[in-house]
Design a protein around this motif. Sequence first.
Motif, short mmCIF file in Angstrom:
data_model
loop_
_atom_site.label_atom_id
_atom_site.label_comp_id
_atom_site.label_asym_id
_atom_site.label_seq_id
_atom_site.Cartn_x
_atom_site.Cartn_y
_atom_site.Cartn_z
N GLY A 70 45.23 46.27 33.59
CA GLY A 70 45.10 44.90 33.11
C GLY A 70 43.96 44.18 33.80
O GLY A 70 43.28 44.74 34.65
N SER A 71 43.76 42.94 33.39
CA SER A 71 42.65 42.16 33.92
C SER A 71 43.18 40.87 34.51
O SER A 71 44.01 40.21 33.91
CB SER A 71 41.67 41.81 32.81
N VAL A 72 42.68 40.55 35.67
CA VAL A 72 43.17 39.36 36.35
C VAL A 72 42.01 38.39 36.55
O VAL A 72 40.86 38.81 36.72
CB VAL A 72 43.82 39.75 37.71
N TYR A 73 42.30 37.10 36.43
CA TYR A 73 41.28 36.10 36.72
C TYR A 73 41.84 35.12 37.73
O TYR A 73 42.97 34.66 37.59
CB TYR A 73 40.88 35.35 35.44
N GLN A 74 41.07 34.85 38.75
CA GLN A 74 41.50 33.88 39.76
C GLN A 74 40.33 32.96 40.07
O GLN A 74 39.25 33.41 40.42
CB GLN A 74 41.95 34.62 41.03
N ALA A 75 40.56 31.66 39.91
CA ALA A 75 39.51 30.70 40.21
C ALA A 75 39.85 29.92 41.46
O ALA A 75 41.02 29.65 41.72
CB ALA A 75 39.34 29.73 39.04
N VAL A 76 38.84 29.60 42.24
CA VAL A 76 39.01 28.67 43.37
C VAL A 76 37.91 27.63 43.27
O VAL A 76 36.92 27.82 42.59
CB VAL A 76 38.96 29.38 44.74
N GLU A 77 38.11 26.53 43.96
CA GLU A 77 37.10 25.48 43.97
C GLU A 77 36.17 25.74 45.14
O GLU A 77 36.51 25.45 46.28
CB GLU A 77 37.76 24.11 44.07
N SER A 78 35.01 26.31 44.88
CA SER A 78 34.04 26.50 45.95
C SER A 78 33.25 25.20 46.07
O SER A 78 33.33 24.34 45.21
CB SER A 78 33.13 27.69 45.63
N PRO A 79 32.47 25.00 47.15
CA PRO A 79 31.72 23.75 47.27
C PRO A 79 30.78 23.51 46.10
O PRO A 79 30.39 22.39 45.83
CB PRO A 79 30.93 23.95 48.56
N LYS A 80 30.41 24.58 45.39
CA LYS A 80 29.47 24.45 44.28
C LYS A 80 30.16 24.24 42.94
O LYS A 80 29.53 23.79 42.00
CB LYS A 80 28.60 25.69 44.19
N GLY A 81 31.39 24.64 42.85
CA GLY A 81 32.08 24.54 41.56
C GLY A 81 33.18 25.56 41.46
O GLY A 81 33.70 26.02 42.46
N GLU A 82 33.51 25.92 40.23
CA GLU A 82 34.59 26.88 40.03
C GLU A 82 34.08 28.28 40.28
O GLU A 82 33.26 28.80 39.54
CB GLU A 82 35.13 26.76 38.60
N LEU A 83 34.59 28.88 41.34
CA LEU A 83 34.23 30.27 41.64
C LEU A 83 35.37 31.15 41.17
O LEU A 83 36.50 30.96 41.60
CB LEU A 83 34.01 30.43 43.15
N GLY A 84 35.08 32.06 40.29
CA GLY A 84 36.15 32.88 39.74
C GLY A 84 35.89 34.36 39.95
O GLY A 84 34.75 34.81 39.95
N PHE A 85 36.96 35.12 40.13
CA PHE A 85 36.85 36.57 40.18
C PHE A 85 37.65 37.14 39.02
O PHE A 85 38.83 36.84 38.88
CB PHE A 85 37.37 37.13 41.49
N TYR A 86 36.99 37.90 38.17
CA TYR A 86 37.65 38.56 37.06
C TYR A 86 37.62 40.04 37.37
O TYR A 86 36.55 40.65 37.44
CB TYR A 86 36.92 38.25 35.76
N ILE A 87 38.78 40.62 37.60
CA ILE A 87 38.84 42.04 37.97
C ILE A 87 39.57 42.79 36.87
O ILE A 87 40.72 42.48 36.55
CB ILE A 87 39.55 42.23 39.32
N ALA A 88 38.88 43.76 36.28
CA ALA A 88 39.52 44.61 35.28
C ALA A 88 39.91 45.91 35.96
O ALA A 88 39.10 46.51 36.65
CB ALA A 88 38.57 44.88 34.12
N SER A 89 41.16 46.32 35.77
CA SER A 89 41.65 47.51 36.44
C SER A 89 41.97 48.59 35.41
O SER A 89 42.50 48.30 34.35
CB SER A 89 42.90 47.17 37.23
N ASP A 90 41.64 49.84 35.74
CA ASP A 90 42.01 50.94 34.86
C ASP A 90 43.11 51.80 35.50
O ASP A 90 43.30 52.94 35.12
CB ASP A 90 40.79 51.78 34.50
N GLY A 91 43.79 51.24 36.46
CA GLY A 91 44.91 51.96 37.05
C GLY A 91 44.55 52.89 38.19
O GLY A 91 45.42 53.57 38.73
N THR A 92 43.29 52.94 38.57
CA THR A 92 42.90 53.80 39.68
C THR A 92 42.78 52.95 40.95
O THR A 92 43.13 51.78 40.96
CB THR A 92 41.55 54.48 39.40
#
Lengths: 389, 171
Positions: free
Chosen positions: A320-342
């Motif tokens: 599955g794919s996960v998205y997590q956003a945080v408020e960095s000093p510059k704006g919305e910093l997000g990490f989108y991680i797609a996983s294939d089960g490995t």
Amino acid sequence: MATRTMHLNMGPQHPSTHGVLRVELEIDGETVVKAKPVLGYLHTGIEKTMESKLYYKALPCTDRMDYLNPMGNNLAYSLAVEKMMGIEVPDKVKWIRVILAEVTRLNSHLVWLGTHALDLGAMSMLLYTFREREQIIDIYEACGGQRMMTSYIRIGGLAHEIPKDFESKVRKVLDNFPARIADYETLLTNNEIFINRTKGVAVITAEQAMNLSLTGPMLRGSGVNYDVRKAEPYSGYENFDFNVPLGKNGDAFDRYKLRLEEMKQSMRIIRQALDSIPEGPYRARVPGVVLPPKEDVLHKMESMIFHFKIITEGFKTPLGSVYQAVESPKGELGFYIASDGTNRPRRVRVRPPSFINLQSLATLVEGRMLSDVVCAIGSIDIVLGEVDR
Amino acid sequence: MRDKVSQFLNSRFGDNIIREDDQFGYQTFVIKAEVLSDICRILYETDSMMFKLLSDITSVDWLETKFEEEGRFEVVYTLYSISKNHRIMLRVFLSAEDPTIESLTTLWEGANWLEREVWDLMGIKFTGHPELTKILTADELEGHPLRRDFPLTYEVPQFSWNKEDPPEVIR
């Protein structure tokens, strides 16, 4: 004689482009007709690099992107992987992470303030802000051992126990800063030169800002109330009381006042968090995913096996794919991680606030004076390490 | 809000929404490529939805995984509604032979660089984009580095003692 426009190359070695940004300007006299940022001078393929690393070992790549916000980047990546694995970290970890993230916001805003004022001719600001930043860097050094690339916030908790003098060091910052910020305000807020250079310059309306996907102070400076800490609270931000300052005119001066106010709010959060740090371990106990405490590794067979397996094989994430956003000093910093089960991510995507905010440069400066370009770049607050990744 | 969005889209685009699921807390719709810009436009313009902020565009290469049957490339659009505080993701699968999708630049100016980055690093074409050129990689680099079959190589650095040798590339 036909009228012609002139092409001017600003950067990549221009001091006020904050790194290696190149802007191709088309100017008519002193008026900017067209501005086109040219990027990629620092592109090192960090997203590609992270694909070939174990989840655990991809973390040090993150603080090398936005090097003024190392803890915030670590936090965003750790939260994303924790969400994927369903790890709930102890309250103490959440509190410490909030303190560090807010301290980092102070750090980033200080560097922004110093360089922005320097671009506009107020040389002394840089010296003052870097003096104050030194205290924050000392906190980093005490925690992670490094002054900039800390990698202190890890998946499942922190790298190790907080240092004994952590609280006193942070308290020192809290005691010093209100007076310092008042100093900055006397130096800049009523400074006629600074006001003339920033008021009504680099204006962006709320509609334009939203249409350009801007976030952070760039969006809030135009009066749109969107802060990830309030909208989608993470890491226990819902437990703290703070305001989200908003601008009105969307010009460089409003964004300056907004960032100063954000620094005050950050200190409010730090003070609340520092007063109520709960007791507990500095790392969640999730066998096979989070490293066990060192003393267990030396004395217990299972812990040693888990330690060995995490270091060599890592852990596998669910599909599955996960998205997590945080408020960095510059704006919305997000990490989108797609996983294939490995045990390695299939794709790590960073939503880089600097990159997306920089896109507004053309809107900010076209039709304005050439000297306003410097002010506009400064007020966007970019870090080229994050723009190019 | 979750049910409202789901109802809203299903009643208008029934067959073109392949499935709806939940990706670690965020509502996700897998949709057909043809209806992408229609869906985005209606989500943008309808007052009860107000998805005014295009948060992100990204792409994933599912080469040699079970997702490849649906399409090798996946393009992910993250939309956020500030007034309703709701975030959704639209996922589109594209075939390996011709990964092409409509550009959203007419709707959001901010899509411009995001799409250019996806084109540069993953090689997905956006039709109707005003200037689909490289943005991050060097002009002389061929190929799209974020594809899984992009060869990972190492180039031996040249110093004074080996500058006469032809550049060596280890694959």
